[in-house]
Design a protein around this motif. Sequence first.
Motif, PDB file in Angstrom:
ATOM      1  N   UNK A 187       0.865  -1.175   0.000  1.00  0.00           N
ATOM      2  CA  UNK A 187       0.000   0.000   0.000  1.00  0.00           C
ATOM      3  C   UNK A 187       0.901   1.224   0.000  1.00  0.00           C
TER       4      UNK A 187
ATOM      5  N   UNK B 145      -2.713   6.292   7.460  1.00  0.00           N
ATOM      6  CA  UNK B 145      -3.359   5.839   6.220  1.00  0.00           C
ATOM      7  C   UNK B 145      -2.998   4.387   5.887  1.00  0.00           C
TER       8      UNK B 145
ATOM      9  N   UNK C  85      -5.005   2.203   8.110  1.00  0.00           N
ATOM     10  CA  UNK C  85      -6.410   2.225   7.681  1.00  0.00           C
ATOM     11  C   UNK C  85      -6.682   1.256   6.534  1.00  0.00           C
ATOM     12  N   UNK C  86      -5.615   0.732   5.912  1.00  0.00           N
ATOM     13  CA  UNK C  86      -5.780  -0.313   4.897  1.00  0.00           C
ATOM     14  C   UNK C  86      -5.649  -1.685   5.543  1.00  0.00           C
TER      15      UNK C  86
ATOM     16  N   UNK D 267      -6.399  -7.030   3.150  1.00  0.00           N
ATOM     17  CA  UNK D 267      -6.541  -5.604   2.848  1.00  0.00           C
ATOM     18  C   UNK D 267      -8.006  -5.169   3.002  1.00  0.00           C
TER      19      UNK D 267
ATOM     20  N   UNK E 206     -10.694  -2.021   2.293  1.00  0.00           N
ATOM     21  CA  UNK E 206     -10.959  -0.780   1.572  1.00  0.00           C
ATOM     22  C   UNK E 206     -12.069   0.005   2.266  1.00  0.00           C
TER      23      UNK E 206
ATOM     24  N   UNK F 242     -12.762   0.368   6.217  1.00  0.00           N
ATOM     25  CA  UNK F 242     -11.970   1.088   7.240  1.00  0.00           C
ATOM     26  C   UNK F 242     -11.392   2.361   6.630  1.00  0.00           C
ATOM     27  N   UNK F 243     -11.214   3.367   7.502  1.00  0.00           N
ATOM     28  CA  UNK F 243     -10.659   4.667   7.099  1.00  0.00           C
ATOM     29  C   UNK F 243     -10.035   5.282   8.338  1.00  0.00           C
TER      30      UNK F 243
ATOM     31  N   UNK G 206      -8.831   5.706  -1.868  1.00  0.00           N
ATOM     32  CA  UNK G 206      -8.902   5.090  -0.544  1.00  0.00           C
ATOM     33  C   UNK G 206      -7.830   5.751   0.319  1.00  0.00           C
ATOM     34  N   UNK G 207      -7.573   5.205   1.507  1.00  0.00           N
ATOM     35  CA  UNK G 207      -6.530   5.784   2.344  1.00  0.00           C
ATOM     36  C   UNK G 207      -5.163   5.654   1.686  1.00  0.00           C
ATOM     37  N   UNK G 208      -5.009   4.578   0.917  1.00  0.00           N
ATOM     38  CA  UNK G 208      -3.734   4.324   0.245  1.00  0.00           C
ATOM     39  C   UNK G 208      -4.023   3.552  -1.030  1.00  0.00           C
ATOM     40  N   UNK G 209      -3.112   3.598  -1.967  1.00  0.00           N
ATOM     41  CA  UNK G 209      -3.216   2.753  -3.155  1.00  0.00           C
ATOM     42  C   UNK G 209      -2.744   1.354  -2.785  1.00  0.00           C
ATOM     43  N   UNK G 210      -3.191   0.350  -3.521  1.00  0.00           N
ATOM     44  CA  UNK G 210      -2.765  -1.036  -3.281  1.00  0.00           C
ATOM     45  C   UNK G 210      -2.133  -1.570  -4.566  1.00  0.00           C
ATOM     46  N   UNK G 211      -0.935  -2.108  -4.426  1.00  0.00           N
ATOM     47  CA  UNK G 211      -0.181  -2.606  -5.579  1.00  0.00           C
ATOM     48  C   UNK G 211       0.229  -4.054  -5.347  1.00  0.00           C
TER      49      UNK G 211
END
Lengths: 348, 348
Positions: free
Chosen positions: A54, A87, A90-91, A158, A160, A236-237, B41-46
């Motif tokens: 993330x 952040x 939060x993931x 994970x 979202x 989640x956030x 989202x709070x973060x990108x996911x890769x």
Amino acid sequence: MIEDKNQSRTQLEALGEFGLIDHLTQAFKITQESTIKGIGDDAAVLDFADKQLVVTTDLLVEGVHFDLSYMPLKHLGYKAIMVNLSDVFAMNAKASQVTVSIAVSNRFPLEALEALYAGIKTATDLYNVDLIGGDTTSSTSGLLISVTAIGQVSKQDVVYRNGAKPNDLLVVTGDLGGAYMGLQVLEREKAVFKVNPNNQPDLEPYTYIVERQLKPEARKDIPVLLKELGVKPTAMIDISDGLSSEILHICKESGVGCDLYENKIPLDPQVITTCEEFQLDSTTVALNGGEDYELLFTISQEDFPKIKGNPNFTVIGYITEASAGAHLVTRADTKIALKAQGWKSFEK
Amino acid sequence: MIEDKNQSRTQLEALGEFGLIDHLTQAFKITQESTIKGIGDDAAVLDFADKQLVVTTDLLVEGVHFDLSYMPLKHLGYKAIMVNLSDVFAMNAKASQVTVSIAVSNRFPLEALEALYAGIKTATDLYNVDLIGGDTTSSTSGLLISVTAIGQVSKQDVVYRNGAKPNDLLVVTGDLGGAYMGLQVLEREKAVFKVNPNNQPDLEPYTYIVERQLKPEARKDIPVLLKELGVKPTAMIDISDGLSSEILHICKESGVGCDLYENKIPLDPQVITTCEEFQLDSTTVALNGGEDYELLFTISQEDFPKIKGNPNFTVIGYITEASAGAHLVTRADTKIALKAQGWKSFEK
């Protein structure tokens, strides 16, 4: 608020750009298995094996996000990391790396940047993340900090913002409104100081809320605790902009509504007494204050027994169909529409 | 340099922070297999499966790194991406994602940011990278852009700065000094414009070098070409600060020296003629100018036949033992010590 006029000042020009980066980052050591190469090449190299990663990034700007007249630079460095790690958590991920870039005017001596990086180091040490890169440059005015945080998470873990379902419970960690009230206290003391610089502020009655503002802690413990409890949130956030703004993000992304119960919102006694002193409504403060860096999540009702009674969690409402809308159910049992009135940097 | 006084102006306050991000990023689509979740989202996911990833970040500050009086915002957006992708390619990696954060004062209307993001979009489309996140905030003065770029590379293909060995050949892509001379032309035209705003600059004789300054291209093609040729460099770096500074980085990190031949440094004819016009020494310009975003690398002599005659590459010297030092061998066949005099943002 008391400036040491005798502090040592080394001009930044004396080191040059590369010298400055080397100097500021020499105390940082790589500890994460996933960090193959940190600072010192064109890019850092990371290896997450079978994990997903993330990535999140935030800018903090002097005069917009912080005021150096009451924010010590060491705390600022710490907070800049927290804002980003929050952040990652939060993931439902584990934080592992950060990059830190700063733009700084020549009015800052080297010692100021050392204080900033001391705070960054305290944060990276305590939260077990590697500083793997960044950029250091001059600015035409003030200080700006840009942090990118990277974390890792198993594909199945994970979480979202978009998974909340009707009847899910709305849960929040810790308590809310503290950071905002801490800011009110600091702003008031700053105004007093301007009028009478000899006045020594007594911050003793406000210790908790001032610390919530100056030295917030991101909830690293929560993804770990949820895993231990066998709970995977449906959404989640993190709470950076105020509870109502964050709830509305989850509602929008998940395509649901919610009922939030005013009498369930967790408030520290110091928030309540300070709100009374400032003649502010504590619910408004919790809903719109922001910067608490707690986590807000939704869980299936089946999981309620797993979190019941845990002091880290407060159930504050539940998810409804989108058509029902997003509402606050007041203590007087009336429903009012939730609005996002969080802090917006372009509106003053 | 000609300002359109009638351009439409939408105040940033009208959109608010979230509205602004949504507006600026709505045209961006996710195309990379490794991007599981982009913006929102709070973060990108890769997910990079078995690949390693490379991460690099750069800050560009108005008044320090760019001057909006001759740098169109669209070009600036494009260049901000190039500067970062160049670092990814210097790891012998494929670029796949970027985050872009901007801090911007209210003097910029929405249309200015749209132009900036149009340039960013052109770059991400052309270079096949996903915009996966960022932050947009106000600044107290000017414009600042912070970009983090992420790339992927097989473990066995990653190239660091520290692998150069004595007798390796020193190779550079493209030609050098163009971006610096383009800047000289633009600075001169700006000075002329200040004196006589009706003067229309004739940039025709400087097309190539002005484009090198305003619209540099990162060498995406080089890692691919090297793979096709079966060449893995022993060390690699991108040329952002000037050739001598970059060579010295490789020498320092690899613990080696080098002999760089002045008469081998590749120069475009337009660089040579413009240097003559400005009475500047073209070698000095190539060594210290910077911003060419070409790649500098070292290869084992065994690999020479594989790159020989390829118009992308010029052999400019070879690696020596550290004890021999790092030298420029001049056209007059004298040796002078290489010094890093590249652009340093803290020294004016």
